[in-house]
Design a protein around this motif. Structure first.
Motif, PDB file in Angstrom:
ATOM      1  N   THR A 203      44.845  50.029  51.938  1.00  0.00           N
ATOM      2  CA  THR A 203      43.744  49.100  51.751  1.00  0.00           C
ATOM      3  C   THR A 203      42.539  49.868  51.217  1.00  0.00           C
ATOM      4  O   THR A 203      42.044  50.788  51.876  1.00  0.00           O
ATOM      5  N   GLN A 205      38.742  49.674  50.217  1.00  0.00           N
ATOM      6  CA  GLN A 205      37.583  48.845  50.513  1.00  0.00           C
ATOM      7  C   GLN A 205      36.368  49.359  49.740  1.00  0.00           C
ATOM      8  O   GLN A 205      36.063  50.558  49.741  1.00  0.00           O
ATOM      9  N   SER A 206      35.705  48.455  49.061  1.00  0.00           N
ATOM     10  CA  SER A 206      34.471  48.757  48.359  1.00  0.00           C
ATOM     11  C   SER A 206      33.484  47.638  48.642  1.00  0.00           C
ATOM     12  O   SER A 206      33.596  46.529  48.101  1.00  0.00           O
ATOM     13  N   ASN A 208      32.280  44.566  50.392  1.00  0.00           N
ATOM     14  CA  ASN A 208      33.013  43.491  51.075  1.00  0.00           C
ATOM     15  C   ASN A 208      34.269  43.090  50.327  1.00  0.00           C
ATOM     16  O   ASN A 208      34.823  42.019  50.544  1.00  0.00           O
ATOM     17  N   LYS A 209      34.742  43.959  49.429  1.00  0.00           N
ATOM     18  CA  LYS A 209      35.926  43.668  48.626  1.00  0.00           C
ATOM     19  C   LYS A 209      37.059  44.579  49.047  1.00  0.00           C
ATOM     20  O   LYS A 209      36.910  45.804  49.076  1.00  0.00           O
ATOM     21  N   ASN A 210      38.194  44.008  49.403  1.00  0.00           N
ATOM     22  CA  ASN A 210      39.384  44.750  49.812  1.00  0.00           C
ATOM     23  C   ASN A 210      40.496  44.544  48.781  1.00  0.00           C
ATOM     24  O   ASN A 210      40.807  43.404  48.410  1.00  0.00           O
ATOM     25  N   THR A 211      41.064  45.637  48.320  1.00  0.00           N
ATOM     26  CA  THR A 211      42.204  45.577  47.405  1.00  0.00           C
ATOM     27  C   THR A 211      43.294  46.493  47.937  1.00  0.00           C
ATOM     28  O   THR A 211      43.032  47.426  48.706  1.00  0.00           O
TER      29      THR A 211
END
Length: 316
Positions: A203, A205-206, A208-211
């Motif tokens: 996961t 995380q940057s 509030n964005k999770n990819t």
């Protein structure tokens, strides 16, 4: 404030040293087989194109005869045994080459190295069996013995229960025990074990964005065993084989193998968490038995209607 790293008890760490060395020696032996084949090809001997492997009694007899100075392809082909006798004409053509004395000397050195490695691997295997037998958690506890005689309910040692998983085998089960241990309380859920083995996407995380990203490297010895097991299970008519065939169509071979390896590790967690548990294959028809036939029928009808067809269904 940080969770401690996974450190298995000393008996498992000792077992791990032996299993890892066995893997390294097995890989080294494979390299020598490849070097031997390269030497034979240099002398125009293509016996590997006829025999399934150079590690056969028939091919070994042919190589020993070549080392002794025999060059007649008809005589060499007559050393074939079993089903290789039916390939007599192909063997004559494959054994017709330019095998010289220096080739024989090099082949002798390669075979001696292979034999020495084989003896060392057998010695390690014997020692590994002794170490696993000395670990109490790997044996059958007295209160779990079953005298009913039913093989499906009879308790077995941990290695034999893991070996029932398609693609694992005896040596693979030993290697898994050496890498993950026998105490699954260190991993509260199967997902914890899968995450520790790096068989799931990371996961990223940057803000509030999770990819999701690629899986990490993890334990190379554990991953090697699980990858080989997944490759073997993918060719079987089992649930794991069907899972691979479903995923490979849309995700590719590599991702499908990783997914099957993850499923195998989940099964390993459940078997080690419950000493009385036995592997039960769900069957290759598991997915078809859970399909909503009405929903699939509606989808097919909708697709055909979108192509301009009028659909009329008739029960078979």
């Amino acid at each position: 404030m940080l969770r401690p790293s996974f450190v298995p008890p000393r008996p498992v760490r000792v077992l791990r040293d032996y299993t890892r060395l066995r893997v390294d020696l097995t890989r080294e032996r494979t390299r020598y087989w490849q070097r031997l084949e390269k030497i034979l090809e240099d002398s125009l001997i293509k016996v590997s194109s006829v025999a399934s492997s150079l590690d056969l009694i028939s091919t070994r007899d042919m190589l020993e005869a070549l080392i002794r100075g025999e060059r007649d392809p008809h005589t060499l082909a007559g050393l074939a045994r079993g089903r290789m006798r039916t390939k007599h004409a192909e063997l004559i053509e494959a054994l017709t080459g330019q095998f010289d004395d220096h080739h024989g000397e090099l082949v002798r050195i390669m075979l001696d190295q292979i034999d020495a490695l084989t003896r060392q691997i057998d010695q390690l295997t014997t020692r590994i069996d002794e170490l696993i037998a000395a670990i109490p958690a790997a044996a059958i506890p007295d209160h779990e013995c079953d005298d009913t005689g039913d093989p499906a309910t009879q308790a077995l040692p941990a290695v034999q229960r893991l070996a029932e998983i398609p693609g694992i085998g005896q040596s693979g089960a030993q290697a898994i025990l050496a890498e993950v241990g026998l105490d699954m309380t260190r991993f509260p859920t199967p997902e914890h074990l899968v995450s520790w083995a790096k068989l799931c996407p990371r996961t990223i995380q940057s803000g509030n964005k999770n990819t999701s990203g690629k899986a990490g490297k993890g334990n190379p010895y554990l991953k090697g065993v699980l990858d080989n097991a997944a490759a073997g299970a993918s060719r079987t008519d089992t649930f794991l084989g069907e899972r691979y065939r479903r995923l490979v169509k849309r995700r590719g071979k590599l991702k499908a193998l990783v997914a099957v390896a993850r499923s195998i590790l989940v099964v390993v967690w459940h078997l080690l968490s419950d000493p009385t548990a036995r592997f039960h294959d769900l069957g290759s028809d598991y997915y078809n038995s859970r399909v909503d036939k009405e929903k699939r029928t509606r989808n097919y009808i909708r697709q055909l209607q979108a192509l301009g067809f009028t659909v009329t269904l008739t029960a078979a």
